[in-house]
Design a protein around this motif. Structure first.
Motif, PDB file in Angstrom:
ATOM      1  N   ALA A   1      46.978 -26.975  -9.001  1.00 34.60           N
ATOM      2  CA  ALA A   1      47.289 -27.908 -10.091  1.00 34.60           C
ATOM      3  C   ALA A   1      47.110 -29.353  -9.632  1.00 34.60           C
ATOM      4  O   ALA A   1      46.576 -30.186 -10.376  1.00 34.60           O
ATOM      5  N   LEU A   2      47.539 -29.649  -8.419  1.00 41.56           N
ATOM      6  CA  LEU A   2      47.363 -31.000  -7.879  1.00 41.56           C
ATOM      7  C   LEU A   2      45.884 -31.343  -7.735  1.00 41.56           C
ATOM      8  O   LEU A   2      45.461 -32.465  -8.037  1.00 41.56           O
TER       9      LEU A   2
ATOM     10  N   GLN B   1      44.021 -34.432  -9.593  1.00 33.87           N
ATOM     11  CA  GLN B   1      43.298 -35.494  -8.903  1.00 33.87           C
ATOM     12  C   GLN B   1      41.827 -35.537  -9.324  1.00 33.87           C
ATOM     13  O   GLN B   1      41.258 -36.620  -9.502  1.00 33.87           O
ATOM     14  N   THR B   2      41.223 -34.380  -9.488  1.00 35.88           N
ATOM     15  CA  THR B   2      39.820 -34.333  -9.918  1.00 35.88           C
ATOM     16  C   THR B   2      39.665 -34.874 -11.329  1.00 35.88           C
ATOM     17  O   THR B   2      38.729 -35.623 -11.626  1.00 35.88           O
TER      18      THR B   2
ATOM     19  N   ALA C   1      39.976 -33.455  -3.557  1.00 34.16           N
ATOM     20  CA  ALA C   1      39.263 -33.754  -4.798  1.00 34.16           C
ATOM     21  C   ALA C   1      37.987 -34.539  -4.521  1.00 34.16           C
ATOM     22  O   ALA C   1      36.936 -34.283  -5.117  1.00 34.16           O
ATOM     23  N   ALA C   2      38.066 -35.484  -3.600  1.00 37.59           N
ATOM     24  CA  ALA C   2      36.884 -36.266  -3.241  1.00 37.59           C
ATOM     25  C   ALA C   2      35.820 -35.389  -2.593  1.00 37.59           C
ATOM     26  O   ALA C   2      34.632 -35.478  -2.924  1.00 37.59           O
ATOM     27  N   VAL C   3      36.237 -34.534  -1.669  1.00 40.84           N
ATOM     28  CA  VAL C   3      35.288 -33.642  -0.998  1.00 40.84           C
ATOM     29  C   VAL C   3      34.685 -32.660  -1.997  1.00 40.84           C
ATOM     30  O   VAL C   3      33.487 -32.348  -1.936  1.00 40.84           O
ATOM     31  N   ALA C   4      35.506 -32.181  -2.940  1.00 43.42           N
ATOM     32  CA  ALA C   4      35.018 -31.241  -3.948  1.00 43.42           C
ATOM     33  C   ALA C   4      33.980 -31.870  -4.864  1.00 43.42           C
ATOM     34  O   ALA C   4      33.163 -31.157  -5.459  1.00 43.42           O
ATOM     35  N   CYS C   5      33.996 -33.178  -4.987  1.00 45.00           N
ATOM     36  CA  CYS C   5      32.975 -33.872  -5.791  1.00 45.00           C
ATOM     37  C   CYS C   5      31.737 -34.198  -4.958  1.00 45.00           C
ATOM     38  O   CYS C   5      30.615 -34.143  -5.456  1.00 45.00           O
TER      39      CYS C   5
END
Length: 217
Positions: free
Chosen positions: A4-5, A9-10, A90-94
């Motif tokens: 959820a977090l 963030q994403t 979230a940054a790495v996932a983008c």
């Protein structure tokens, strides 16, 4: 709670449209540095290297995108450190999918002579993953809460990204250099050795950044 977090963030990043500037910067890097018909390994090395400062920038954005009131509410509900890790992820996932798309696009337009497409893609993905992790480490060490001033943070990010690409022993430098050298020799050496070093560097940087939330926030 962690999922959820991460979604929170994403969603914050996507809705804020702050990702547009790093994305456009990466597009400019690729448009300037990648040409159709050039050796695929050299082009993949350039694309991977360009993603490092872009990832660091995305991390810096995610670490500072919440208003103070919202950050305090999330910290109270889920824990400050878990919220901080979610912002980093979230940054790495983008950045990671962006790098994967770049690898496929570069492989499609570059010269594959002497290099199989599958091995070129594998080498590109390994180098890209290494640069994403190294960029995440740079972003974690130059963003909130370690550096709050925008000027100092941005300057440290640029300097850190440059050092990560040129310093001997840097995983990113090792991976990119391996691709560039392979382009000259028309041979593919998968940069497996660089990935564990990047993972370790990212883990240490994240640990330092997360630990700092206990006394800097």
């Amino acid at each position: 709670m962690t999922t959820a977090l991460l979604r929170y963030q994403t969603d914050l990043l996507l809705r804020s449209q702050r990702w547009l500037a790093p994305l456009l910067l990466y597009a400019v890097f690729l448009a300037v540095g990648v040409r159709g018909g050039e050796p695929v390994l050299g082009s993949l090395g350039y694309a991977a290297a360009a993603l490092l400062p872009v990832t660091a920038w995305l991390v810096r954005i995610c670490l500072g995108q919440e208003p103070a009131a919202a950050r305090n509410v999330v910290a109270a509900a889920a824990g400050r450190q878990r919220a901080h890790v979610a912002a980093l992820l979230a940054a790495v996932a983008c950045a990671a999918p962006l790098g994967a798309v770049a690898v496929l696009a570069v492989t499609a337009v570059a010269d594959l002579r002497g290099v199989g497409a599958a091995r070129a893609v594998a080498a590109g993905l390994l180098a890209t993953s290494t640069c994403v992790l190294t960029g995440a480490a740079v972003g974690a060490l130059t963003g909130r809460p370690l550096l709050r001033s925008r000027g100092w943070s941005l300057g440290a990010l640029v300097l850190g990204s440059l050092l990560a690409l040129v310093t001997t022993g840097s995983p990113a430098k090792h991976a990119v250099t391996g691709l560039v050298t392979g382009a000259r020799a028309a041979t593919v050496t998968l940069p497996w050795a660089a990935l564990p070093g990047a993972l370790l560097l990212a883990a240490v940087a994240v640990a330092v950044s997360v630990r700092a939330t206990a006394w800097r926030e």
